[in-house]
Enzyme design. Structure first.
Site, PDB file in Angstrom:
ATOM      1  N   ASP A  10      33.296  39.633  33.474  1.00  0.00           N
ATOM      2  CA  ASP A  10      34.667  39.218  33.158  1.00  0.00           C
ATOM      3  C   ASP A  10      34.986  37.890  33.826  1.00  0.00           C
ATOM      4  OD1 ASP A  10      37.515  40.105  32.192  1.00  0.00           O
ATOM      5  OD2 ASP A  10      37.774  39.373  34.244  1.00  0.00           O
TER       6      ASP A  10
ATOM      7  N   GLY B 177      34.133  41.640  42.635  1.00  0.00           N
ATOM      8  CA  GLY B 177      33.740  40.258  42.840  1.00  0.00           C
ATOM      9  C   GLY B 177      32.861  40.203  44.066  1.00  0.00           C
TER      10      GLY B 177
ATOM     11  N   LYS C 101      37.863  45.730  57.111  1.00  0.00           N
ATOM     12  CA  LYS C 101      37.454  44.653  58.016  1.00  0.00           C
ATOM     13  C   LYS C 101      38.634  43.921  58.649  1.00  0.00           C
ATOM     14  CE  LYS C 101      36.795  41.169  54.342  1.00  0.00           C
ATOM     15  NZ  LYS C 101      35.777  40.362  53.649  1.00  0.00           N
TER      16      LYS C 101
ATOM     17  N   SER D  93      46.159  41.369  29.655  1.00  0.00           N
ATOM     18  CA  SER D  93      46.037  41.485  31.107  1.00  0.00           C
ATOM     19  C   SER D  93      47.416  41.376  31.734  1.00  0.00           C
ATOM     20  CB  SER D  93      45.133  40.378  31.663  1.00  0.00           C
ATOM     21  OG  SER D  93      45.062  40.437  33.079  1.00  0.00           O
TER      22      SER D  93
ATOM     23  N   TYR E 287      39.952  30.110  35.542  1.00  0.00           N
ATOM     24  CA  TYR E 287      39.325  30.298  36.846  1.00  0.00           C
ATOM     25  C   TYR E 287      38.581  29.026  37.271  1.00  0.00           C
ATOM     26  CZ  TYR E 287      40.074  35.378  36.245  1.00  0.00           C
ATOM     27  OH  TYR E 287      40.613  36.627  36.054  1.00  0.00           O
TER      28      TYR E 287
ATOM     29  N   ALA F 212      41.643  45.690  46.935  1.00  0.00           N
ATOM     30  CA  ALA F 212      42.820  44.975  47.457  1.00  0.00           C
ATOM     31  C   ALA F 212      42.411  43.718  48.218  1.00  0.00           C
ATOM     32  CB  ALA F 212      43.663  45.892  48.342  1.00  0.00           C
TER      33      ALA F 212
ATOM     34  N   GLN G 221      27.003  42.439  48.705  1.00  0.00           N
ATOM     35  CA  GLN G 221      28.291  43.033  48.370  1.00  0.00           C
ATOM     36  C   GLN G 221      28.225  43.722  47.008  1.00  0.00           C
ATOM     37  OE1 GLN G 221      30.563  39.385  48.730  1.00  0.00           O
ATOM     38  NE2 GLN G 221      31.503  40.070  50.630  1.00  0.00           N
TER      39      GLN G 221
ATOM     40  N   GLN H 259      44.148  44.639  31.387  1.00  0.00           N
ATOM     41  CA  GLN H 259      43.495  44.350  32.670  1.00  0.00           C
ATOM     42  C   GLN H 259      44.560  44.175  33.756  1.00  0.00           C
ATOM     43  OE1 GLN H 259      40.751  40.900  34.652  1.00  0.00           O
ATOM     44  NE2 GLN H 259      40.048  41.697  32.683  1.00  0.00           N
TER      45      GLN H 259
END
Length: 333
Positions: free
Chosen positions: A49, A285, A216, A151, A54, A209, A291, A177
């Site tokens: 996506d 992401g 962390k 979205s 962006y 979030a 990750q 979205q």
């Protein structure tokens, strides 16, 4: 990897999708972005996506290059239109002119003949909805777009779009979205019930979030060096709303729950959104391949009712549930 239908459509998508908002073309170098995309492919992610806006259109270019050489039929590539991509009054919004010009630009940057899903990035109050939906329908008939979605639309906006599509014989929306996480549940009271009834699936963004649900960020402490909260290019302003000590303290109290079910904090957060049957995919992401590898372990995880209840008890009043928080600009930006 597990796969789900996108809404009531026949399109299967990976229940964990890879998104490149913020990261590609801005936060991370292209070599690192390619490594993350290849890690996603290695882990079985087929759904990617992005959006024309962006990184000022650079994110689409990076994704297009990263996916070059992959079997196109084995991928689902999603992008969006609405936000400004130029300086002119028509370089924004959901007019026939902007949508038509934007899809051509997106296809060129993504190096593909079509996108699997084209999404209206926000609701455009300055364009008749009939004009937007007719233009989307034309793109479907031209073969440049396979499915259409939206979205961050409100329930009444989605309902009106479905009504018009049915009356005019246009392709119906198959997806929305929205932002959705343990902390941000504004879609649950109005959007989700409507979409369950109408066969519209949710492709949710920010399930962690902006990193807060990884644990962390600690109450009373400065954000870790190199984290999103310290980098203006990667959304420091956006994440700021989550950095209250009470909220961060409650997030730390989720760690024993994550340990009990054998998940990292990030995996627990992603798995949580996937418990909602109306969610077709959770977008992750990443700025590093590890990750990606961590987050995909949330695929297929089932959390029982007792675990979900304990999460609710821990987070309590810090959860945002107001559907009125879903807002599109009154005028084009």
């Amino acid at each position: 990897m597990e796969f789900r239908n996108l809404g009531r459509s026949g399109l299967k998508i990976s229940e964990i999708a890879y998104g490149n908002w913020i990261t590609h073309g801005s936060q991370v170098e292209e070599e690192a972005a390619h490594a993350c995309v290849h890690a996603a492919l290695d882990e079985g992610i087929t759904t990617f996506d992005t959006a024309d806006v962006y990184a000022g259109t650079r994110a689409e270019e990076v994704l297009g290059r990263a996916l070059k050489g992959q079997r196109r039929e084995g991928l689902e590539i999603f992008t969006k239109v609405y936000w400004p991509t130029g300086s002119g009054p028509n370089d924004r919004g959901l007019s026939r002119k902007h949508i038509t010009e934007s899809i051509h630009g997106s296809l060129r940057r993504l190096e593909t003949d079509y996108v699997d899903l084209y999404q209206a990035h926000r609701f455009d109050h300055e364009t008749p909805l009939e004009e937007t939906l007719k233009t989307f329908d034309d793109l479907v008939r031209q073969g440049k777009v396979l499915y259409v979605g939206v979205s961050e639309w409100r329930a009444d906006e989605i309902a009106e779009a479905l009504r018009i599509a049915d009356e005019m014989g246009f392709d119906r929306l198959v997806s929305n979205q929205p932002q959705y996480s343990m902390l941000w549940r504004v879609i649950e009271s109005e959007v989700v019930p409507l979409c369950e009834k109408e066969g519209v699936g949710q492709i949710v963004w920010s399930p962690i979030a902006q990193g807060v649900l990884t644990g962390k960020y600690l109450p009373g402490a400065a954000p870790p060096a190199g984290s999103r909260a310290t980098d203006q290019a990667s959304g420091a302003d956006f994440i700021g709303r989550w950095l209250e000590d009470d909220l961060l303290t409650r997030v730390q109290e989720l760690k024993p729950i994550a340990d009990e079910v054998g998940l990292s904090m990030a995996q627990l957060a992603v798995a949580w959104v996937l418990q909602n049957d109306n969610v077709s995919a959770a977008i992750i992401g990443a700025s590093r391949p590890e990750q990606v590898r961590d987050n995909v372990k949330a695929a297929g995880v089932k959390l029982d009712a007792e675990i979900l209840s304990r999460i609710d008890d821990v987070l309590g009043a810090v959860v945002e549930r107001d559907p009125g928080k879903t807002v599109s600009p009154a005028r084009r930006p």
